[in-house]
Enzyme design. Structure first.
Site, short mmCIF file in Angstrom:
data_model
loop_
_atom_site.label_atom_id
_atom_site.label_comp_id
_atom_site.label_asym_id
_atom_site.label_seq_id
_atom_site.Cartn_x
_atom_site.Cartn_y
_atom_site.Cartn_z
N LEU A 200 0.79 -1.23 0.00
CA LEU A 200 0.00 0.00 0.00
C LEU A 200 0.83 1.29 0.00
CD1 LEU A 200 -2.94 -0.86 2.45
CD2 LEU A 200 -3.09 -0.44 -0.01
N HIS A 205 -0.91 4.09 -2.97
CA HIS A 205 -2.20 4.24 -2.31
C HIS A 205 -2.10 5.11 -1.06
CE1 HIS A 205 -5.68 3.15 0.20
NE2 HIS A 205 -6.30 2.83 -0.92
N ASP A 206 -1.11 4.84 -0.23
CA ASP A 206 -0.94 5.58 1.02
C ASP A 206 0.17 6.63 0.93
OD1 ASP A 206 -2.87 3.90 1.97
OD2 ASP A 206 -1.57 2.79 3.34
N THR A 207 0.75 6.79 -0.25
CA THR A 207 1.88 7.72 -0.39
C THR A 207 1.61 8.63 -1.59
OG1 THR A 207 3.05 5.95 -1.60
CG2 THR A 207 3.55 6.21 0.74
#
Length: 368
Positions: A200, A205-207
């Site tokens: 992720l 997605h999270d970065t």
């Protein structure tokens, strides 16, 4: 670069259930295709075409292959795009919930198995082969001392969502993690069809694209020069699951890489209209496979990647920008997985009259 040592150092010890030691995947005789002998697709997350295309790393990678600048995802959010990309439909799915699609629903695996074409899916930070859990948290290597962080999610692992894979031990064993990927590369045992999902943070997605670019430079670029992964018969699709700006149509960045792309096409742009279904039709055309009798046979949504279409004599449909269908909707498609009772519809049987790019018969699993 010793991938097995490298990844065992990079992937931290996980909370229960623990990571299992890497194991070698099964090896099979190579089945030659008309344009390529290995197809690798790598999916990243939630990014507009313009954002990725303005990033130096993506420009660099595109210069080594063909930029597909009219490539579209199918819907929102993430999970329905993933399940559609391996089976030709997203069944009305409109959220990222826990789904287990019945075992009588076929996937690309069924088509590959008809010709003994080897396959695997590599899922970064999954704890073990065939893991069916909703998510998995590992030691947070980005912030040492912080609580465990979720790096792996089921919704980005499309084949495990299908019970025709998850409940068959020999198939589930081919849903592997990146420790196994390292072992397979080192053993020259990478199969012929691959679906690769980074974790992720590495998939963006999270970065963000800066983080993902650094990961691609570290992970993908060395592999592009490693013949155990990429040779003159390898085609690689690097793309995203969906765009970020939901109010615009769902255009995403995609590029064809790998040794199967002729040198004279490096740095070129292909403006043919493609969607995630094109990955299915392209594989079918290359190996002369049958179809799933779904949107993988759609004459508009499932154009074959141009180098492969040229090699096999397949004629794509010209779809001008003004005729591109709207593909950014969510929750409006009827189907068995639509959460709106008013839009429920049972799983349809395969359309046995459909003719796909591979020319073979429609696969009809037992129970249909």
């Amino acid at each position: 670069m010793k991938f097995s040592v490298l990844y065992l150092l990079l992937l931290p010890v996980a909370v229960v259930p623990t990571f299992v030691p890497p194991s070698l995947g099964p090896t099979e005789q190579k089945v030659h295709g008309k344009s390529f002998d290995r197809f690798i697709q790598i999916w990243l997350e939630n990014t507009d075409f313009e954002t990725a295309n303005a990033t130096a790393e993506f420009q660099k990678l595109a210069s080594q292959g063909i930029l597909l600048d009219q490539y579209f995802a199918l819907t929102h959010p993430s999970e329905p795009n993933y399940v559609a990309g391996v089976a030709g439909d997203f069944w009305g799915m409109a959220n990222d919930g826990f789904f287990a699609i019945p075992s009588n629903i076929s996937t690309i695996v069924d088509l590959l198995d008809t010709k003994d074409i080897s396959w695997a899916s590599y899922q970064e930070n999954a704890p073990a082969d065939g893991f069916t859990g909703f998510s998995f948290a590992s030691v947070n290597y980005l912030s040492p001392g912080a609580p465990p962080r979720t790096f792996y999610v089921r919704k980005h692992n499309p084949l495990i969502i299908y019970d025709s894979v998850a409940t068959v031990p020999s198939r589930a064993a081919r849903i592997r993690n990146f420790n196994d990927f390292a072992a397979d590369v080192n053993a020259s045992a990478i199969p012929q069809w691959l679906f690769v999902t980074p974790n992720l943070v590495n998939d963006g997605h999270d970065t963000d694209m800066t983080f993902t670019s650094a990961w691609l430079e570290f992970w993908l670029e060395p592999l592009l020069t490693d013949r155990r992964f990429n040779d003159e018969h390898t085609l690689i699709l690097l793309t995203f699951d969906e765009n970020e700006t939901k109010g615009t149509n769902n255009r995403i960045w995609a590029a064809l890489l790998g040794g199967a792309i002729p040198k004279h096409l490096h740095g070129t742009t292909d403006s043919t209209f493609y969607t995630h279904y094109s990955a299915l039709s392209t594989v079918q055309a290359n190996w002369g496979l049958g179809s799933l009798g779904r949107f993988d046979t759609d004459k508009i949504l499932a154009n074959v990647y141009a180098p492969v279409a040229d090699a096999v004599g397949f004629k794509n449909t010209d779809v001008p920008p003004s005729a591109v269908p709207l593909l950014n909707q969510s929750g409006t498609t009827p189907g068995p997985l639509n959460p709106n009772p008013a839009l429920f519809a049972p799983f349809p049987p395969p359309d046995t009259s459909a003719v796909g790019a591979g020319g073979g018969p429609v696969f009809v699993p037992s129970g249909n």
